[in-house]
Design a protein around this motif. Structure first.
Motif, PDB file in Angstrom:
ATOM      1  N   LYS A 180       1.701 -91.241 -64.917  1.00  0.00           N
ATOM      2  CA  LYS A 180       1.600 -89.781 -65.056  1.00  0.00           C
ATOM      3  C   LYS A 180       2.051 -89.107 -63.755  1.00  0.00           C
ATOM      4  CE  LYS A 180      -1.142 -86.859 -67.975  1.00  0.00           C
ATOM      5  NZ  LYS A 180      -2.397 -86.659 -68.685  1.00  0.00           N
ATOM      6  N   ARG A 181       3.066 -88.234 -63.866  1.00  0.00           N
ATOM      7  CA  ARG A 181       3.532 -87.480 -62.703  1.00  0.00           C
ATOM      8  C   ARG A 181       3.588 -86.005 -63.081  1.00  0.00           C
ATOM      9  NH1 ARG A 181       8.269 -91.352 -61.771  1.00  0.00           N
ATOM     10  NH2 ARG A 181       7.263 -93.098 -60.722  1.00  0.00           N
ATOM     11  N   ASN A 182       2.944 -85.166 -62.276  1.00  0.00           N
ATOM     12  CA  ASN A 182       2.912 -83.710 -62.557  1.00  0.00           C
ATOM     13  C   ASN A 182       2.525 -83.432 -64.012  1.00  0.00           C
ATOM     14  OD1 ASN A 182       3.963 -83.517 -59.970  1.00  0.00           O
ATOM     15  ND2 ASN A 182       6.077 -83.466 -60.709  1.00  0.00           N
ATOM     16  N   GLN A 183       1.438 -84.044 -64.443  1.00  0.00           N
ATOM     17  CA  GLN A 183       0.904 -83.812 -65.798  1.00  0.00           C
ATOM     18  C   GLN A 183       1.804 -84.326 -66.919  1.00  0.00           C
ATOM     19  OE1 GLN A 183      -2.327 -82.268 -65.870  1.00  0.00           O
ATOM     20  NE2 GLN A 183      -1.976 -82.770 -63.739  1.00  0.00           N
ATOM     21  N   LYS A 184       2.867 -85.072 -66.561  1.00  0.00           N
ATOM     22  CA  LYS A 184       3.769 -85.582 -67.607  1.00  0.00           C
ATOM     23  C   LYS A 184       3.857 -87.097 -67.529  1.00  0.00           C
ATOM     24  CE  LYS A 184       7.670 -83.838 -68.776  1.00  0.00           C
ATOM     25  NZ  LYS A 184       9.058 -83.312 -68.700  1.00  0.00           N
ATOM     26  N   TRP A 185       3.954 -87.734 -68.699  1.00  0.00           N
ATOM     27  CA  TRP A 185       4.120 -89.181 -68.710  1.00  0.00           C
ATOM     28  C   TRP A 185       5.573 -89.545 -68.435  1.00  0.00           C
ATOM     29  CZ3 TRP A 185       0.300 -92.472 -68.316  1.00  0.00           C
ATOM     30  CH2 TRP A 185      -0.977 -92.074 -68.739  1.00  0.00           C
TER      31      TRP A 185
END
Length: 311
Positions: free
Chosen positions: A27-32
């Motif tokens: 998960k990076r910046n709320q995105k998978w």
């Protein structure tokens, strides 16, 4: 790594090479995102082994040996976390069933022979994941060993998909056998590729696009060679029409791939360079592309994306 429950594996049985990518969701910046853990490449050259419509024994054996090596790395993986897809060379081969029966045993997992349209959808999913762009229209060109996929899409949605039976491996074998490069062969190969693209181009032009992306090993190789040898015009990056023309002139000057001295060109790419170059030149000409961005994401990213979405 074996049996790690967070890992997924995508295997792509391409016409030039078999590749395996092991990845995990992070998960990076709320995105998978897909984090690439390990990538393996085996230069199997299936498309070189066609004898009257069937794959010859040497090509079959190269394929089985490669899958056996992949299979060893996948011990302990659950079937739901692995997907293997076979593309144009296996689609076209008369003895595909013979190949697949043994191939699945060597790999230890099922192998799906996918249609050109499914391949195009998976390629686009991989590109959309790697180069997110929610609004702009994008033309994705994926030049493989035996087929070229053309996808026009917006955001994560593919709108037009085509799979055309021309590729760097098949064109290399047909027009530049043994690595010999002549002006008549280059012109004829480009003419044939241009005719194939013209058959579908009108629908793509009608919708239009803001960005052209190259999502295959061919595109990444061409971008690398053009940059390493300063073949693009000053300040231009990626793949450009002027760069491709300079590269084709260099090929004609030496007359044989073995004589080529180009920075950034790996040996295993030599045999597919002329075929990949003419198909790319034809795509640039027919679709009026002046600059193309290479993408890391493509078929394998698309396959991994699908596996992770199911979980």
């Amino acid at each position: 790594m074996k049996g790690d429950a967070s890992l997924f594996a995508a295997i792509d049985l391409g016409s030039n090479a078999f590749r395996m990518m092991i990845g995990q969701p992070v998960k990076r910046n709320q995105k998978w995102m897909i984090h690439e853990v390990k990538t393996l490449r085996e230069p199997v050259r299936l498309s070189e082994g066609f004898q009257g419509g069937a794959l010859d024994e040497m090509a079959l054996d190269r394929g089985w040996q490669a899958l056996s090596r992949f299979g060893k790395k996948l011990r302990g993986f659950e079937p739901g976390r692995v997907r293997a897809v076979a593309t144009s060379a296996v689609r076209e081969a008369d003895n595909a069933q013979l190949f697949l029966a043994s191939a699945e045993r060597h790999l230890g997992f099922r192998i799906d022979v996918i249609s050109g349209h499914e391949e195009a959808h998976l390629v686009y999913a991989g590109v959309a994941h790697s180069i997110p762009s929610p609004l702009s229209m994008r033309l994705v060109v994926d030049i493989g060993g035996g087929s070229t996929e053309l996808i026009l899409g917006q955001g994560t949605q593919p709108l037009l998909t085509e799979s055309i039976a021309i590729g760097s491996g098949t064109f290399g074998a047909r027009y530049f056998s043994g690595g010999c490069i002549t002006a008549p062969a280059l012109l004829e190969a480009e003419r044939v590729a241009t005719l194939q693209f013209e058959k579908v181009a009108r629908r793509y032009r009608a919708l239009g696009w803001q960005q052209a992306i190259g999502s295959s090993g061919t595109a990444r190789m061409l971008a690398k060679v053009l940059k390493a040898n300063g073949m693009n015009d000053d300040g231009e990056s990626g793949i450009t029409y002027s760069g491709l023309l300079r590269l084709s002139l260099r090929l004609l000057e030496v007359g044989h791939v073995k004589q080529l001295k180009l920075a950034g060109l790996q040996n295993h790419r030599l045999s597919t360079l002329p075929g990949g170059l003419v198909v790319m030149l034809a795509a640039f000409k027919v679709f009026g592309i002046s600059q193309m961005t290479p993408s890391e994401g493509g078929l394998r990213f698309g396959v991994l994306h699908g596996l992770m979405a199911r979980h």
